[in-house]
Design an enzyme around this catalytic site. Structure first.
Site, PDB file in Angstrom:
ATOM      1  N   ASP A 217      31.043  35.897  44.668  1.00 29.27           N
ATOM      2  CA  ASP A 217      32.368  36.501  44.753  1.00 29.27           C
ATOM      3  C   ASP A 217      32.867  36.519  46.197  1.00 29.27           C
ATOM      4  OD1 ASP A 217      34.520  38.234  43.480  1.00 29.27           O
ATOM      5  OD2 ASP A 217      33.780  39.581  45.047  1.00 29.27           O
ATOM      6  N   GLU A 271      33.256  31.348  44.954  1.00 28.43           N
ATOM      7  CA  GLU A 271      34.667  31.680  44.813  1.00 28.43           C
ATOM      8  C   GLU A 271      35.275  31.565  46.204  1.00 28.43           C
ATOM      9  OE1 GLU A 271      37.627  35.234  43.229  1.00 28.43           O
ATOM     10  OE2 GLU A 271      35.894  35.727  44.451  1.00 28.43           O
TER      11      GLU A 271
END
Length: 560
Positions: A217, A271
């Site tokens: 993330d 990401e």
């Protein structure tokens, strides 16, 4: 020797290069115990559904112990499953059961920040200014008289400020701490060795339990300039104080070494939201991440020129580092395609999300079907967000008092937030929660629209014209077509003797030896005639109707 899984060699070792990966948002996928919240028991009950859909792997958004202030992206304990979702033993069983069905598991890590309930942060608050415990985070005195001014003017990704002031034990105002997201998500200091060691241990913890990979993330945000300067008006490469710092790459090289130490090497998926393609692909060098999400395509409008440009620049950027592209139509943060593609502005940007934006769902549904066929024909890995295979629209009329996404609150109620794409899935035509949970169980944590029974799995799996049937056909054909297993793509200006104009996307995959396949997408106002002798392999229209031309907002795979 590595640990965890049997040795995997040859093509199977690089399964991630053209895999179909299904994103599970656990809270909203399936509720196994009837408490209104999706859980691991619900996922285990639906694994056969995922196998029949044709996916190679499941990516779970965070399932860890968390206050769920930001949908689980505020992690309190990486080695425990949140009790709402189940237990660690259930997670281990799920990973093993999925693998028996041919489905690998990718888990989510959130290295930029932890929950304010994390033991490290609680210890930092208790220890006070100047303590070793605070060095794992970004605590700073305020500016100005009495330290009342923010240490920097950085803006949060969730809007608003990035600093929150603490209160000392005697009740007086204390230091400030940094959070690029919500105040409940304090940022970690990646210059601290404890932070680096802890995350490498977390990687091993889940790899040892059979996880095939990690999704990382906010992967470009971890490292901060320790001087904490203001953001320049036009930062050059590597000059932003908290985005895309050059020091990030040492972190991911160490993670790659951990991933490669296993008999079956584990996969790192980043990401990475960066507009600079050269900086983006640095994360994909052979000793760093295996793949990263390609958000550019997802953000583009339904326009042939824009989509072609995105496909070309994406493939060109990935080629020098030998990494496969990834194709994403949506995720748990983004307006669903059926709704997005039906709007006058069909592109996506967080800053543009507003209540009351009109959409034409019929048009959006046609385009979403064509988009699914298009992305499945592109070289690289494909991600499917849960519910997109059902053609679920964004739920835009959720009662405001039930919205839980911090993006809504921190925008002052202007941004509708992301809850509209996180509404629990419908599995059956009827029932108190359309099969999301057992009848008589608690109401789903977000209310489902009353018409969702008509979009349920139970309904669609018996309808050959449904979105689910289209996804199943598409993913099966994608796996079966040898021409789609390579990395090449060749744009076409004509289909046989039929010229294509600027409103049409047409490209070929494979070659004579591998079985060449042509993908055609008509984004223009006029139908496109099929060339004589073309064999239709697949199309996004109604399979019960004769297919002798490519209509507006329709995609097809042809053998010429």
């Amino acid at each position: 020797m590595g640990r965890g899984s049997p040795v995997s060699t040859g093509q199977d070792a690089e399964w991630w290069r053209d895999a179909v990966i299904y994103q599970v948002y656990p809270r909203s996928f399936a509720d196994g115990n009837g408490d209104g919240t999706g859980d691991l028991a619900g996922v285990r009950q639906r694994l056969v559904y995922l196998r029949d859909l044709g996916v190679d792997a499941i990516w779970f958004t965070p399932w860890y112990a968390s206050p769920l202030a930001d949908g689980g992206y505020d992690v309190a304990d990486y080695r425990a499953i949140d009790p709402q979702f189940g237990t660690l033993a259930e997670a281990e069983a799920l990973i093993a059961e999925a693998r028996e069905l041919g489905i690998r598991t990718i888990v989510d890590v959130v290295p930029n920040h932890v929950s304010s309930d994390h033991p490290w942060f609680r210890a930092a608050l208790a220890a006070g200014p100047g303590s070793p415990e605070r060095e794992r985070f970004w605590f700073r005195p305020g500016r100005g008289d009495g330290g009342d001014e923010l240490p920097t003017r950085w803006v949060s990704d969730f809007q608003g400020t990035t600093w929150t002031r603490t209160t000392d034990p005697d009740g007086t105002p204390g230091e400030w701490y940094l959070h690029l997201f919500a105040p409940s998500q304090p940022d970690l200091n990646w210059d601290h060795p404890d932070v680096r060691r802890e995350h490498e241990d977390i990687l091993r913890f889940w790899f040892d339990r059979g996880a095939a990979g990690l999704r990382i993330d906010s992967a470009a945000l971890l490292v901060k300039d320790p001087r904490l300067p203001e953001v320049p008006e036009h930062p050059g490469p590597g000059e932003h104080p908290h985005v895309d710092r050059d020091e990030l790459h040492d972190i991911y090289r160490s993670w790659r070494a951990v991933a490669d130490s296993y008999d079956e090497p584990r996969v790192l998926v980043g990401e990475v939201w960066l507009p600079d393609t050269e900086r983006f692909t640095r994360f994909l060098r052979p000793d760093e991440m295996h793949t990263a999400f390609n958000f550019d395509f997802m953000a583009r409008p339904w326009d042939a020129k824009a989509l072609r440009e995105s496909i070309t620049t994406t493939l060109d950027a990935h080629a020098p580092v030998g990494a496969p592209a990834t194709w994403v139509l949506s995720n748990h943060d983004v307006t669903r395609p059926v709704t997005r593609y039906g709007r006058e502005d069909s592109s996506f940007a967080f800053a543009a999300k507003r209540f009351g934006t009109p959409t034409d769902l019929d048009r959006g549904r046609r385009r979403a079907r064509a988009a699914a066929v298009l992305v499945a024909a592109l070289p690289g890995a494909l991600y499917v967000y849960q519910g997109d295979e059902l053609g679920l629209p964004e739920v835009e009329d959720l009662p405001r008092e039930l919205l839980q996404d911090p993006m809504h609150e921190r925008s002052g109620g202007v941004d509708p937030g992301r809850d509209g794409c996180r509404v629990p899935l419908p599995w059956t035509r009827s029932g108190s929660s359309f099969g999301f949970g057992p009848d008589g169980g608690a109401a789903p944590w977000l209310p489902q629209p009353s018409h969702w029974g008509g979009l349920a799995v139970e309904v669609q799996e018996h309808d050959p014209a449904s979105m689910l049937a289209l996804y199943r056909r598409t993913l099966a054909a994608r796996r079966a077509e040898p021409g789609l297993h390579g990395s090449g793509l060749r744009w076409l200006d004509a289909l046989g003797d039929v010229a294509v104009d600027d409103d049409v996307l047409a490209f070929a995959r494979g070659d004579g030896a591998r079985g060449e396949l042509t993908c055609v997408v008509n984004l223009g106002p006029e139908p496109l005639a099929l060339p004589p002798g073309a064999e239709v392999v697949l199309h996004s229209g109604d399979p019960r109707e004769r297919f002798d031309r490519v209509d507006t907002d329709v995609a097809a795979w042809l053998r010429l």
